[in-house]
Structures are given as C-alpha cells and as structure tokens.
Design a protein around this motif. Structure first.
Motif, PDB file in Angstrom:
ATOM      1  N   PHE A  11      32.688  48.270  42.495  1.00 46.41           N
ATOM      2  CA  PHE A  11      33.191  47.224  43.393  1.00 46.41           C
ATOM      3  C   PHE A  11      32.004  46.310  43.627  1.00 46.41           C
ATOM      4  O   PHE A  11      30.999  46.729  44.192  1.00 46.41           O
ATOM      5  CB  PHE A  11      33.681  47.875  44.700  1.00 46.41           C
ATOM      6  N   HIS A  62      29.621  42.287  48.109  1.00 42.51           N
ATOM      7  CA  HIS A  62      30.424  41.424  48.993  1.00 42.51           C
ATOM      8  C   HIS A  62      30.168  41.797  50.447  1.00 42.51           C
ATOM      9  O   HIS A  62      29.571  42.835  50.737  1.00 42.51           O
ATOM     10  CB  HIS A  62      31.917  41.600  48.705  1.00 42.51           C
ATOM     11  N   LEU A 121      34.895  53.497  56.846  1.00 46.08           N
ATOM     12  CA  LEU A 121      35.001  54.072  55.499  1.00 46.08           C
ATOM     13  C   LEU A 121      34.734  55.569  55.495  1.00 46.08           C
ATOM     14  O   LEU A 121      33.812  56.051  56.156  1.00 46.08           O
ATOM     15  CB  LEU A 121      33.965  53.368  54.614  1.00 46.08           C
ATOM     16  N   LEU A 136      28.113  54.139  46.953  1.00 46.18           N
ATOM     17  CA  LEU A 136      28.025  53.033  47.915  1.00 46.18           C
ATOM     18  C   LEU A 136      26.566  52.601  48.077  1.00 46.18           C
ATOM     19  O   LEU A 136      25.680  53.433  48.252  1.00 46.18           O
ATOM     20  CB  LEU A 136      28.611  53.475  49.265  1.00 46.18           C
ATOM     21  N   HIS A 153      27.476  44.832  50.652  1.00 44.35           N
ATOM     22  CA  HIS A 153      27.537  46.171  50.072  1.00 44.35           C
ATOM     23  C   HIS A 153      28.273  46.121  48.741  1.00 44.35           C
ATOM     24  O   HIS A 153      28.911  45.109  48.417  1.00 44.35           O
ATOM     25  CB  HIS A 153      28.197  47.150  51.057  1.00 44.35           C
ATOM     26  N   VAL A 202      29.751  48.992  45.262  1.00 44.11           N
ATOM     27  CA  VAL A 202      29.830  50.368  44.743  1.00 44.11           C
ATOM     28  C   VAL A 202      29.408  50.330  43.279  1.00 44.11           C
ATOM     29  O   VAL A 202      29.939  49.549  42.479  1.00 44.11           O
ATOM     30  CB  VAL A 202      31.252  50.956  44.882  1.00 44.11           C
TER      31      VAL A 202
HETATM   32  O1  LIG Z   1      34.978  52.135  47.909  1.00 41.36           O
HETATM   33  C1  LIG Z   1      34.000  52.009  48.622  1.00 41.36           C
HETATM   34  O2  LIG Z   1      33.244  52.929  48.891  1.00 41.36           O
HETATM   35  C2  LIG Z   1      33.691  50.649  49.235  1.00 41.36           C
HETATM   36  C3  LIG Z   1      34.678  49.598  48.808  1.00 41.36           C
HETATM   37  C4  LIG Z   1      34.609  48.343  49.617  1.00 41.36           C
HETATM   38  O3  LIG Z   1      33.551  47.943  50.030  1.00 41.36           O
HETATM   39  C5  LIG Z   1      35.828  47.614  49.882  1.00 41.36           C
HETATM   40  O4  LIG Z   1      36.907  48.073  49.439  1.00 41.36           O
HETATM   41  O5  LIG Z   1      35.753  46.563  50.562  1.00 41.36           O
END
Ligand SMILES: O=C(O)CCC(=O)C(=O)O
Ligand SMILES: C=C1C[C@]23C[C@@]1(O)CC[C@H]2[C@@]12CC[C@H](O)[C@@](C)(C(=O)O1)[C@H]2[C@@H]3C(=O)O
Ligand SMILES: [Fe+2]
Length: 329
Positions: free
Chosen positions: A202, A205, A214, A222, A262, A264
């Motif tokens: 990911f 962003h 989360l 992460l 952050h 992934v």
């Molecule tokens: O899947 C994750 O650990 C983070 C994903 C994320 O930042 C999001 O879905 O906005």
C-alpha cells in the motif's frame, strides 16, 4: 520473444529493493490504564502522529474471530469475491487502490459504516458460506473499536486541556459520521521467495480522516515516516491497536498534531491481514482549527472546508499526493 501478461507487468511495477529497514523500537506506546495516558497521547501525536494502544479492553479473541472471517473471505475463489466488487470505492478490490491509477500488492474489502445500527447495509455485500458469522463478528468489533476511538479522542481533549471533553470524539461518533472499515490482505508472493526483494503493498499516503484505528496480524509491513522524512518499520503486535492521526486531526489542531505518512511494504513471504476503522466526521461538518486551541492572534493555517469538500478532493488525488496542500493558506 517473451510476452509479458498484464498480471506479470503489474507485479513487476510493484517490486522494490532492498528489503525494508529493521524494526523501529521508538513507536510510542499509550497504556490506557495509566494516569499519564492523555499526556502520552498528545506527545505521540505531536512527534509522530502515530501510537500504539495497550490495555484497551478489547478481547484479542474478538480480533482473532474477525481476522479468521476475513481470511475465510479472502480464500474464496476470485469469482466469488468479485461479486462484492469492484470497489468504487466501496466493495472488494484487488491491486487497484482508488480510482486514479494507484496499485498495490493487496486485496481488500471496503465498507461504509455509521453508528446507526440500521445502516449496516453495505455489509450485505459480504459473501461466502460464513457471511453470517462474519457480519456478527464485524458488528461486535466495530462497536468495540468505536468505544475505543471515543475514549482515545476524549483523552486527547484532556491532554490538550480543552473542553468539552467530547469536542473531538463527538465529530466521529455521531449518527451522521462518515466511518469506513477496511480489511486488507497482502498475500505471499511465491515468485519473490528467497530473493531480497519486497513489494509495494500500500503506497505511501496520509489518511484523510480524523483518526484511523488499525489492527493487524503478527506480520511486518507497516512503515511510518518520521519528522525528518526517514521511514521506519513498525513492529507488529496482534494484541494492540495502532492509531494514525489523519489530515482532519492535523487541521483541527492547526498543525500541532501530524497527519502521519505511512505505507505497507509487503515482504512477499507471509500473509498480512489488517483491519482499519477510519473515523471521519459528518459530511456537512466544517473542518477548521478548534477555537479552544488557538492562541491569541493565531491564524488558521488552512482555508475553510467541509468534510464533504475535503473527501471529494481527496478521492480525486493519487495516494502519495499532499492532499492538505490544496487547502493550505
Ligand atoms: O494495511 C495496513 O496495514 C495499512 C493500510 C492503510 O494505511 C490504509 O488502508 O489506509
Ligand atoms: C488513491 C486513493 C485511495 C483512497 C482514495 C484516494 O484517491 C486517496 C485517499 C485514499 C485513502 C487512504 C486511506 C483509506 O485507506 C481510504 C479508504 C481513504 O479514505 O483515503 C483510501 C481511499 C480508497 O482506497 O478508496
Ligand atoms: Fe492508511
């Protein structure tokens, strides 16, 4: 001549090297049973925009029950999962994130949530033999996480020394609040086994909402960006929650809290499953610095906007864009 298929091209575009940095030991931990929780939480939001919450009172069995239901959903044949998609933006999605060309080594399910029990309808899109137990675990989990978010946001107000205590929490827990729930699955990638490569799971962003709560299984992936722009890996902890401050919280605090960048990075070896509850305000809510926080003569760093306006603009942007930039004065 070797002809590459679309899936192979997609995969190549997501490959990254070298492997992610080692685990960061400096993630702030806020123990909700401790009297200094409010102060710790404010410090963490100022420095990182990110923290881990322990002693939150949500049974790990509930998290595991929902995770098991999610794993079952993601193990369904693609045709079955696709009946809950394509994500536009809600529903089942695979590799395509948002509508503007972002890709990741991830499949996901995005659901709209409000605290009004009768409006759980988007969950009707859940498919599979155990859709019923999935729905009941989800309902229980969402209600528990909503209470946790309220508690955290009330502590935040306490730590900021502003009143009323629910000045931030009420924005995201009213019946009209725009909540979203996301299940992400980052599958293993057999092609990368034994290599030194990893994958963009990911892309980087910030989250547009107020906070995001989360929980993931014990897989790494992460990463957060520190104030100096460097990236560090967050050690996973399946019994705790990780909380991101989002763009809206940065605005509410006139930039005092950081909306954390952050991403992934999937290692391609183990399967990562994460579940995230994004707490957004009601669409008509004006997002502006809280007057209680403004010093004498202090001016807002941002132009006036409603959550509806911000969300619309955000959904036109690419993942890595600086969405708040458009609204800075
Ligand atoms: O899947 C994750 O650990 C983070 C994903 C994320 O930042 C999001 O879905 O906005
Ligand atoms: C590329 C995008 C995906 C996203 C909508 C956007 O246009 C920009 C913001 C993205 C994000 C990040 C946090 C959450 O995962 C999310 C659901 C959200 O509210 O904003 C996603 C959006 C999405 O996946 O649709
Ligand atoms: Fe995010």
């Amino acid at each position: 001549m070797v002809v590459l298929t679309d899936p192979a091209l997609d995969l190549i575009s997501l490959i990254r090297s070298p492997k992610p940095p080692g685990c960061f030991s400096g993630v702030p931990v806020v123990d909700l049973s401790k009297p200094d929780a409010a102060a710790r939480l404010v410090e963490a939001c100022e420095e990182f925009g990110f923290f881990k919450v322990t002693n939150h009172g949500i049974p790990v069995e509930l998290m595991r029950r929902l995770e098991a239901a999610a794993v079952e959903f993601f193990s369904l044949p693609t045709v079955e999962k696709e009946k809950s998609g394509p994500a536009k933006p809600l529903g089942y999605g695979n590799k395509r994130i948002g509508a503007n060309g972002d890709m990741g080594w991830v499949e996901y399910l995005l659901l709209a949530i409000t605290s009004k029990p009768s409006s759980y309808t988007p969950m009707d899109s859940l498919r599979g033999p155990s859709a019923c137990s999935f729905r009941s675990a989800l309902k229980e989990y969402l209600s528990a996480v909503r209470k946790l978010a309220s508690q955290v946001l009330e502590l935040m107000a306490e730590g900021l020394e502003i009143e009323p205590r629910d000045v931030i929490s009420k924005l995201v827990t009213s019946e009209a609040s725009d909540g979203i729930f996301r299940l992400n699955h980052y599958p293993p990638c057999p092609v990368l086994r034994g290599s030194n490569y990893s994958l963009t799971g990911f892309g980087e962003h910030t989250d547009p909402q107020v906070i995001s709560v989360l929980r993931s299984n014990n897989s790494t992936g992460l990463q957060i960006s520190l104030k100096d722009g460097s990236w560090v890996s967050v050690p996973p902890d399946e019994e705790s929650f990780f909380i991101n401050a989002g763009d809206s919280l940065q605005v509410l605090t006139n930039g005092r809290f950081r909306s954390v960048r952050h991403r992934v990075v999937a290692n391609g070896m183990e399967s990562r499953v994460s579940m995230i509850y994004f707490f957004g305000p009601p669409f008509a809510e004006r997002i502006a610095p809280l007057p209680q926080l403004m010093g004498e003569g202090e001016k807002s760093l941002y132009k006036e906007f409603t959550w509806d306006e911000y969300k619309k603009a955000a959904y036109k942007s690419r993942l890595a864009d600086n969405r708040l930039g458009l609204f800075e004065k």
